[in-house]
Design a protein around this motif. Structure first.
Motif, mmCIF file in Angstrom:
data_model
loop_
_atom_site.group_PDB
_atom_site.id
_atom_site.type_symbol
_atom_site.label_atom_id
_atom_site.label_comp_id
_atom_site.label_asym_id
_atom_site.label_seq_id
_atom_site.Cartn_x
_atom_site.Cartn_y
_atom_site.Cartn_z
ATOM 1 N N ARG A 13 -22.759 4.720 0.870
ATOM 2 C CA ARG A 13 -23.713 5.699 1.372
ATOM 3 C C ARG A 13 -24.792 6.018 0.344
ATOM 4 N NH1 ARG A 13 -18.943 8.531 2.831
ATOM 5 N NH2 ARG A 13 -19.363 10.014 1.159
ATOM 6 N N GLU A 151 -28.420 12.188 3.347
ATOM 7 C CA GLU A 151 -27.066 12.354 2.845
ATOM 8 C C GLU A 151 -26.726 13.819 2.571
ATOM 9 O OE1 GLU A 151 -26.156 9.405 -0.188
ATOM 10 O OE2 GLU A 151 -27.449 7.976 0.863
ATOM 11 N N GLU A 154 -25.756 15.028 5.888
ATOM 12 C CA GLU A 154 -24.410 14.549 6.212
ATOM 13 C C GLU A 154 -23.338 15.396 5.529
ATOM 14 O OE1 GLU A 154 -25.551 9.778 6.637
ATOM 15 O OE2 GLU A 154 -24.313 10.498 4.962
ATOM 16 N N ARG A 183 -21.641 11.412 -3.302
ATOM 17 C CA ARG A 183 -22.819 10.625 -2.922
ATOM 18 C C ARG A 183 -23.794 10.462 -4.089
ATOM 19 N NH1 ARG A 183 -21.025 13.445 1.624
ATOM 20 N NH2 ARG A 183 -21.354 12.427 3.646
#
Length: 401
Positions: A13, A151, A154, A183
């Motif tokens: 990711r 991200e 997310e 991340r």
């Protein structure tokens, strides 16, 4: 909407987009143009904001609370990168990338990193001009920013899906911060407020439990860029007053977006936004009770908006406006695109409503079992893109990815 965290491994990711030589050259030209306008031969860049921007997102910190461990002196003849000697090898190997054309100077850790006497101009002497130089994002940094913003969104979704009414705010904040760190994102701000603490606009998390409603806020930094977003989660349907306040605060945000156009000043956009409070049924002085956001990018707000800010909005510039009122707030990081506002902090799993041509986040209504409840009659549609042209109308359809 899925009922759990994103399934892709953290390493997959995380953006690995490399700095681009063309971007660095363009930034150098912008700073050299500043020097020419000022009749100066050199300037020292010393803040996290300026140095990370100029060095294509290099991590300039050891402690998030401390000064940078690297500074840059920009001259027409070349750039001097000054690094504390005990950090130099790591920075050269992992952060600075291609150092061709850079004069790397190792400074003993006990000496001053970059005395003001090194250059004609010190960074504070040219704050506004440097903000203008970094305002319009270049292709490489914009690609990194889009990945970061996605991200961060997310991570907020994952934390909200995992939350339970009995969870302590600190436990939710810990999961949110862990989701960011996994991340490769520095959690600069993680705020969580449960029902008992929703009156606070900047709620540092405590041992209080969430109860039936909570606000989650994240500001995450990667490659020097900072993404900002706020999300709301509830366990059961909203009352009429709270649902109405959410609708009206979105309308205030729309006024900020509509006025944030190339050529306008931040002060112009700010005044247009705060004027919308009274028009949409809030106290006209509500804006005085919390900052309203402003330009974004390499600082949380670059700068924070006020009526007096004369910085000119540029095409390709990021913003994060965050209008708020008691029990309601909305915040996303967006980009000023050609004739449009592009929402960057988008996760298609999060429910949205259509307002002013944009998909805007609404409260995630949960039953307390980790699965989102889709309201009766809701339309299910993935958010294919965060970009939409202003339409000026309200579409009350609720969307889930």
């Amino acid at each position: 909407m899925s009922g759990g965290p994103t399934s892709a491994p953290a390493a997959a990711r995380t953006s690995t987009l490399a700095p681009q030589a063309a971007d660095r050259a363009a930034k150098r030209e912008r700073v050299l143009a500043l020097l020419e306008r000022r009749g100066a031969d050199s300037i020292v860049l010393r803040s996290h904001t300026a140095v990370a921007w100029y060095l294509d997102g290099a991590r300039t910190h050891v402690s998030l609370a401390a000064d940078p461990v690297v500074a840059v002196v920009v001259r027409p003849g070349g750039d001097e990168v000054r690094v504390f000697a005990n950090e130099a090898e790591r920075l050269l190997a992992e952060e600075l990338g291609d150092t061709s054309g850079l004069d790397v100077v190792r400074v003993p850790w006990h000496d001053e990193l970059a005395p003001a006497s090194l250059a004609d101009l010190d960074e504070p002497d040219a704050d506004a001009e440097l903000r203008a130089a970094r305002a319009s994002l270049l292709p490489g940094e914009l690609a990194r920013y889009r990945a970061l913003c996605r991200e961060v969104a997310e991570a907020l979704t994952d934390a909200a899906i995992e939350a339970d009414p009995a969870d302590a705010e600190r436990d939710v904040a810990a999961r949110l911060a862990a989701g960011l760190v996994s991340r490769g994102i520095d959690p600069l701000v993680t705020l969580v407020a449960g029902r008992s603490r929703l009156a606070y606009r900047h709620p540092l998390p405590t041992a209080a439990t969430l109860g039936d409603r909570a606000m989650l806020v994240a500001c995450g930094r990667r490659h020097g860029l900072i993404a900002n977003a706020t999300r709301w989660v509830r366990f059961g349907p909203a009352g009429p007053a709270e649902a109405d306040a959410e609708r009206r605060i979105h309308a205030v945000e729309a006024a900020f977006f509509d006025a944030t156009r190339p050529g306008a000043t931040l002060g112009d956009a700010f005044r247009a936004g705060i004027a919308a409070y009274a028009r949409h049924g809030f106290d006209a002085e509500e804006w005085r009770r919390h900052h309203q956001g402003g330009a974004a990018g390499y600082a949380g707000r670059d700068p924070r908006g006020t009526p007096a800010v004369a910085d000119v909005v540029q095409l390709g510039q990021a913003f994060a406006w965050n209008p708020s009122a008691p029990g309601t707030k909305v915040e996303d990081t967006v980009l000023v695109a050609e004739g449009a506002t592009e929402v960057l902090t988008v996760d298609p799993r999060w429910p949205t409503t259509r307002l002013g041509g944009l998909d805007r986040p609404i409260e995630l209504d949960r039953e307390g079992d980790g699965v989102a409840r889709v309201p009766d009659g809701a339309r299910s549609a993935a958010v294919a893109s965060g970009m939409s042209r202003p339409s000026g109308g309200l579409d009350d359809g609720v969307r889930f990815g």
